[in-house]
Design an enzyme around this catalytic site. Structure first.
Site, mmCIF file in Angstrom:
data_model
loop_
_atom_site.group_PDB
_atom_site.id
_atom_site.type_symbol
_atom_site.label_atom_id
_atom_site.label_comp_id
_atom_site.label_asym_id
_atom_site.label_seq_id
_atom_site.Cartn_x
_atom_site.Cartn_y
_atom_site.Cartn_z
ATOM 1 N N HIS A 335 0.853 -1.194 0.000
ATOM 2 C CA HIS A 335 0.000 0.000 0.000
ATOM 3 C C HIS A 335 0.888 1.243 0.000
ATOM 4 O O HIS A 335 1.874 1.302 0.748
ATOM 5 C CB HIS A 335 -0.885 -0.002 1.252
ATOM 6 C CG HIS A 335 -1.613 1.288 1.489
ATOM 7 N ND1 HIS A 335 -2.563 1.789 0.632
ATOM 8 C CD2 HIS A 335 -1.534 2.188 2.509
ATOM 9 C CE1 HIS A 335 -3.035 2.923 1.098
ATOM 10 N NE2 HIS A 335 -2.425 3.199 2.232
ATOM 11 N N HIS A 380 1.629 11.179 -1.796
ATOM 12 C CA HIS A 380 0.338 11.033 -1.136
ATOM 13 C C HIS A 380 -0.355 12.396 -1.201
ATOM 14 O O HIS A 380 0.008 13.311 -0.463
ATOM 15 C CB HIS A 380 0.501 10.572 0.310
ATOM 16 C CG HIS A 380 -0.749 10.002 0.891
ATOM 17 N ND1 HIS A 380 -0.967 9.852 2.228
ATOM 18 C CD2 HIS A 380 -1.881 9.541 0.296
ATOM 19 C CE1 HIS A 380 -2.153 9.323 2.445
ATOM 20 N NE2 HIS A 380 -2.726 9.123 1.280
#
Length: 1290
Positions: A335, A380
């Site tokens: 992830h 991110h």
């Protein structure tokens, strides 16, 4: 996190080097070469140093000169060697013309024991020199790891010895030896202990040689563990006494041991046993026809990797198991692969992709956002994480994708890009990945996904796909909009809050959503710049000596100072065995401004005057007129490196003698303060980290009183001679102890922060004491005659998952926050959680949270689903907020704004930013949100539900086509094997349970599913993957950078097949009747029972300063009905060679095909908390039986050097004669479970807990005893060659 990747990125030549070439390479590397080292710190310029390989210790060392080694790395820690300028260390100097080395002259060594590897970036003088280093180190890496255990021990011993004997004089002092043994986790009670053992080795006085040190090590290891119940040991010890070398284990005896105890069928061939013994010993003097082990060597073998509990035959990839559809496999998945730390401020790194791929990860994530020059960047989104180029990521993937495994890699694309940049993405996919990119189906007419064998060395794109015939269109996303996802935040970043005690400003992470402001506990403001080095404040050179332990100031008037110095030196050196050259410095009693150097030599104290004079207004210091220093500190430092010379002797200053009473002048010390007085002072400072030190009534005893987690606690400190002891941690002085715990946590996460005395109380103390810090709710009356105080209502945090057993109980997960808790007697409390009010829960499943300081008006109603997750400290409702800029700033901060709320009188929160621009942007956005909160939330939901996809990118999607999950399609003709769905863990939990687990498994037999951590896990923690795996989910994505239990389980699952990243799910899971949560649905699978005794351990790692007190937790993890854990007692002060009393632990496993056996070694600290030391996790199906070593790993699943447990393990079929015995493991465990359930459910709502539930507890105890007896009787009946899964070949 060891993988099976080749160490050299681009290969290491056409073949393995010949013996002659290896010899030449090793000699050349041992001599060394001069190379330029490029540092990871921007503040350090490249330097030329001599690099050498120390073959005796298997280390690479570097130094400026021949004498002093500046640094070293263990070859066993090297993970990869890359030719060229392939690290960021070279990039820092691209603009500097002095440092532009030729690409062919450079190489990089990547090493470490964590996910994020360290780099050694080097420039050689020629391409041939680079090739020599790469080829030589590649051979040494493999040879070092494959070396037999006795040779590894020899190298480890030399490494320990040479770390002290840096001048290679082959001798160290007894004091050095005592300190060395402490560093390797062995408690030496006093110097007499060593002298007695050194006498046995004919060492009566003076220093210790390497040979004597090695013999002492072997003696200590054997004498401590000869009491274990092992074959050969008892009878042989009676014959040999304390001398293991007087007794041998012969070849026939060892062969019989392998057959009878270990079940090793290959041992029927005596020649194989002989070869095995010779390869283990690797001693030319022992290469005889009938080799033998001495007793201590036999015990060493039992602890060795060569005797591992894991069946290494399962390490090999079996191609025949790689022919099923992809949906039948568990696939190692990552992830947010690009991150190296947390989810909001860590570094995005190409190295994270390389590391994951080389660890065998086969599904990696690319989080793509519009970047400059028409090309996306990866990070991110909407966070402080750094950005990396999409094109660089593709090149990294191409280079590392198939190093560890040739099976397919899936790129999971999280696409936030415009149509134009999507087209550029598609172009680069084809340009960089070339033929490895899968662009068309393997079989057009297939009715299922292709197999790993069919997709070897192929890269698949997981991305949304357009409907046929569309150039581009808006498609629905499968993601529900959530303002609690940090990627949907309006603004986030680091702001500062003022500490109300010391008025310092500390960084906190703030998140602004469409309706709330969330902020975290104190965090670090520079996580994304870990390579930056903070400049250290340097004191005036004339004052540098004042904080050194060797400086004692003025010891007394006249000759008193001389006598005190002699006493201090004599006591210290005799008691500790300190070497010649031990010293202290004191102010001269006779000559003002001068100092006296007092030192130990040949059992006596000698004194030397240090002269001082003024030179142009600057003080100078010297022993002789021809060598003058600018400071006293410089003078002493010089003579610690260069010998003092006089007519009679030459000697370096060696060990400083610490001050004994330096603590008496410290602000935190109280010579006459009672415990009650200390508590009363700390009750007036409601901040964690407040502390003081007080003298206790007992001789040589002190106490640290401090606040942590809202409570006042105490810990005892003992002076033992020249050593200060806190628990089992040793310090030179009380000042050293406090200084250490100001930098490191003393209790859980608490560091000593605020020293408390009367003056501090006047400044920061509250008028009213906080009695809640001292008195628990269960004992509210702090005066005997007072009326009872009302029951406290507080918040607690769950330590474990708990599932309600009755309708009036709460169900919660680990880390859940339970509000409005009422503490009741009998071990059960009431509280609010998940919309349920005042239901019962067990008090031992939770810990009380720190009493909230009155800073946050909504602290008692914290949002458990906030974007900050467990990091949350406070939350504010934006529409209710009023924002005001403070033009004057506050307390040395220029850019400050205040947040107040009309509903809370006289309350405001002052927040500081780093710049005026940052302040203005925060204020502007908060005000905008306050005016348009509802409209913004609606707009966000609409925008997130529609997404445009470029045709060029859509065409690259073949099999992994994300679509919204539709439960109604499962098992129908509408289900398409090319479609897949993704789930955050919270959504997945709705399907991986008793109600829907079987249905979800049916879905996964045909289609892929990907599960990922919820957005609130900003700390990059992981969820429990086991329920997802047993329900068939293939792509269970975890944060590989986080060293937690879920990642350790992940490493264990994929340890078979050399970490190739694909594990075929058990055939049971493809049985239509199988229900993951119902053991009665298991067909054709024989349950088993495991009996384990933990006998001992070796070379456990340290945790902080002290010697560890270890205990072992043994857990079976797997199906819900099989999972259980038990633990040993703890051993006091021994991490080198602890032994546990014989105690069998029994486990019943119904589904061994999906079961893991997990060992975790913890230490119990002085607060009775358990701290992680090491772990080892294995699939049950690959375990061997007998007396077995359990090689231990760190929290990153990297092998710890020589660390292992020794266990006795037996595995039995759970059924006898086809039927369950009335006293079989199953029936006894069920009876025990029933009794346990009665005990658990029958808690008292009123009356005595103990009296009402004595009988169920007794029934439970009796059932457990029957179970133990049953295992013992079966062990006596069963043949010794019991094994699992065929041959137990080594």
């Amino acid at each position: 996190m060891a993988g099976a990747a080749s160490p050299c990125a681009n290969g290491c030549g056409p073949g393995a080097p010949s013996d002659a070439e290896v010899l030449h390479l090793c000699r050349s590397l041992e001599v060394g070469t001069v190379m330029t080292l490029f540092y990871s710190k921007k503040s350090q310029r490249p330097e030329r140093k001599t690099f050498q390989v120390k073959l005796e210790t298997r280390q690479i060392t570097w130094s400026r000169g021949a004498d002093k080694i500046e640094g070293a790395i263990d070859i066993r820690e090297i993970k990869e060697i890359r030719p060229g300028k392939t690290s960021r260390d070279f990039d820092r100097y691209q603009e500097d013309p002095a440092f532009r080395p030729d690409q062919s002259h450079c190489f990089v060594i990547l090493y470490g024991m964590e996910f994020r590897l360290k780099t050694l970036s080097l420039q050689a003088t020629s391409e041939d020199e680079v090739n020599m280093w790469i080829k030589g180190l590649t051979w040494l890496m493999e040879d070092t790891l494959q070396a037999p255990t006795p040779l590894q021990i020899e190298r480890w011993l030399r490494k320990q010895f040479y770390s002290v004997d840096r001048n290679r004089e082959d001798r160290i002092s007894a004091k050095d030896l005592k300190n060395m043994l402490s560093q390797v986790n062995y408690r030496v009670p006093n110097m007499r202990f060593l002298r007695e053992r050194l006498t046995d080795l004919e060492q009566r006085s003076g220093d210790i040689t390497y040979g004597q040190f090695a013999q002492l090590y072997r003696s200590l290891m054997y004498s401590a563990q000869k009491t274990m119940d092992l074959p050969f040991l008892e009878a042989s010890t009676l014959r040999a006494g304390e001398r293991p070398e007087l007794c041998r284990v012969s070849l026939p005896e060892f062969q019989q041991f392998l057959l009878d105890y270990q079940g090793e069928l290959w041992a029927v061939d005596r020649l194989q046993v002989q070869e095995f013994m010779l390869s283990f010993l690797r001693d030319p003097l022992r290469e005889i026809e009938e080799p033998y082990f001495f007793l201590d060597e036999f015990v060493t073998f039992l602890f060795s990797k060569e005797n591992s509990v894991w069946n290494s035959q399962l390490d090999a990839v079996c191609p025949d198991t790689m022919n099923n559809p992809l949906s039948h496999y568990w696939i190692s998945s990552s992830h947010n692969t690009y991150l190296t730390g947390d989810q909001f401020s860590s570094e995005s790194s190409l190295e994270a992709y390389a590391r994951c791929l080389r660890m065998g990860c086969r599904c990696i994530e690319l989080d793509c956002w519009d970047g400059p020059d028409g090309m996306p960047v990866i990070y991110h989104g909407h966070t402080l994480t750094t950005k990396i180029k999409f094109s660089d990521v593709l090149h990294t993937i191409k280079e590392h994708a198939f190093v560890a495994s040739e099976y397919p890699v899936i790129l999971s694309i999280e696409d936030h890009c415009s149509i134009a940049q999507q087209r550029n993405m598609a172009q680069y996919f084809k340009k960089v990945l070339g033929d490895t990119l899968l662009t068309k189906p393997v079989e057009i007419s297939a009715d299922g996904l292709p197999s790993p064998n069919q997709l070897k060395r192929k890269i698949l794109i997981k991305h949304k796909k357009l409907a046929e015939g569309s150039a581009y269109e808006e498609v629905p996303t499968s993601m529900m909009y959530s303002e609690n996802d940090i990627s949907n935040s309006i603004k986030n970043g680091i702001l500062y809050l003022e500490d109300p005690v010391n008025h310092e400003w500390y960084p906190h992470y703030f998140v602004l959503t469409s309706s709330k402001i969330y902020y975290s506990e104190e965090t670090s403001s520079d996580q994304g710049n870990e390579d930056e080095e903070e400049p250290k404040e340097v004191s005036s050179s004339t004052e540098l000596h004042s904080n050194e332990k060797w400086f004692h100031g003025k010891l007394g008037a006249g000759r008193d100072g001389r006598h005190i110095a002699e006493r201090l030196l004599t006591e210290y050196c005799i008691e500790t065995g300190a070497p010649d050259g031990s010293f202290l410095v004191r102010e001269s009693e006779t000559f003002v401004g001068d100092y006296t150097l007092s030192f130990w030599r040949n059992g006596k104290v000698q004194h030397c005057r240090i002269h001082s004079r003024q030179d142009a207004g600057t003080p100078k210091f010297f022993l002789t007129d021809n060598l003058v220093f600018d400071s006293l500190y410089d003078l002493i430092t010089h003579y610690q490196q260069v010998p003092l010379r006089c007519n009679e002797f030459e000697m370096r200053l060696s060990e400083p003698v610490p001050q004994t009473n330096a603590h008496e002048s410290k602000e935190w010390y109280h010579a006459s303060l009672t415990r009650a007085q200390a508590e009363h002072m700390l009750m007036r400072v409601p901040r964690d980290g407040a502390f003081l030190v007080r003298k206790r009534n007992e001789p040589n005893s002190y106490a640290i009183s401090f606040r942590a987690e809202g409570k006042i606690k105490h810990c005892r400190v003992q002076q033992e001679g020249q050593t200060v002891m806190l628990g089992n941690s040793e310090f030179d002085s009380l000042v050293d102890l406090i200084s250490y715990y100001e930098k490191h946590p003393l209790y859980r996460k608490m560091k000593l922060r605020y020293p408390i005395n009367e003056e501090a109380l006047e400044k920061i103390g509250t008028a009213e004491p906080d009695y809640g810090a001292l008195y628990e709710g269960r004992n509210p009356g702090f005066y005997v005659e007072a009326n009872p105080m009302p029951t406290f209502k507080c918040a607690v945090k769950a330590l474990f998952d708990y599932k309600a057993q009755r309708e009036d109980e709460l169900t919660f997960i680990k880390s859940a926050i339970i509000q409005n808790v009422e503490k009741q007697e009998g071990g059960w409390w009431r509280g609010d959680y998940g919309g349920k009010k005042q239901l019962w829960f067990p008090s031992n499943y939770v810990e009380e949270m720190v009493n909230p300081v009155a800073l946050e008006p909504e602290r008692e109603h914290l949002d458990e689903n906030s974007p900050l997750g467990d990091l949350l400290r406070g939350v504010l409702d934006v529409p209710a907020c009023q924002i005001a800029i403070r033009p004057e700033g506050k307390n040395n901060r220029l850019f400050v704004f205040s947040i107040s709320m009309a509903s809370v009188a006289h309350w405001s929160l002052d927040v500081a930013a780093d710049s005026q621009e940052e302040l203005q942007d925060w204020v502007k956005k908060i005000r905008e949100v306050a005016q348009t909160a509802d409209a913004r939330l609606t707009e966000g939901k609409i925008m997130e539900r529609r997404k445009k996809i470029a045709l060029e990118l859509s065409e690259l999607v073949v099999y992994c086509r994300p679509v919204p999950f539709d439960e109604e399609k499962i098992g129908t003709e509408r289900a398409c094997y090319r479609d897949m769905s993704s789930f955050p863990e919270t959504k997945a939990e709705k399907y991986v349970n008793k109600a829907k687990g079987k249905k979800f498994l049916q879905y996964n037999r045909l289609q892929l599913s990907r599960i990922y951590p919820k957005g609130q896990r900003l700390d990059s923690s992981n969820y429990d993957p086991l329920p997802m795996w047993i329900c068939g989910s293939q792509l269970v994505a975890l944060n590989f950078q986080t060293p937690d239990k879920p990642m350790q389980m992940n490493q264990a699952l994929f340890m078979t097949g050399r970490h190739c990243g694909y594990v075929l799910q058990p055939s049971t899971m493809r049985d239509e009747a199988f229900d993951p949560f119902d053991k009665s649905s298991l067909r054709g699978l024989e349950p088993c029972a495991i009996s384990i005794e933990v006998l001992g351990a070796r070379h456990l790692p340290k945790n902080g300063r002290g010697i560890v007190c270890p205990f072992v937790e043994i857990e079976v993890a797997g199906a819900e009905y099989d999972s259980t854990k038990q633990k040993t007692e703890f051993v006091v002060d021994n991490g080198l060679n602890p032994v546990w009393p014989a105690k069998p632990f029994h486990f019943q496993i119904s589904n061994p095909e999906f079961a893991f056996l997990r060992f975790v070694v913890y230490e119990e600290d002085m607060f009775s908390d358990q701290n992680f030391l090491a772990q080892a996790t294995f699939p049950v199906k690959g375990l061997k039986t007998g007396y077995r070593a359990v090689p231990l790993k760190n929290n990153y699943s990297e092998d710890l050097e020589l660390a292992s447990l020794l266990i006795k393990i037996d595995i039995f079929p759970a059924k006898e004669n086809g039927d369950l015995s009335p006293f079989s493991g199953t029936s006894l465990r069920e009876r025990g479970s029933d009794a346990s359930g009665q005990l658990f459910h029958g808690r008292a709502r009123e009356g005595s807990f103990e009296s009402r539930y004595q009988q169920p507890f007794e029934d439970f105890r009796i059932s457990q005893e029957h179970l133990a007896d049953h295992f013992d009787s079966r062990e006596r009946r069963a043949p010794r060659r019991t094994r699992v899964n065929g041959d137990n070949r080594l």
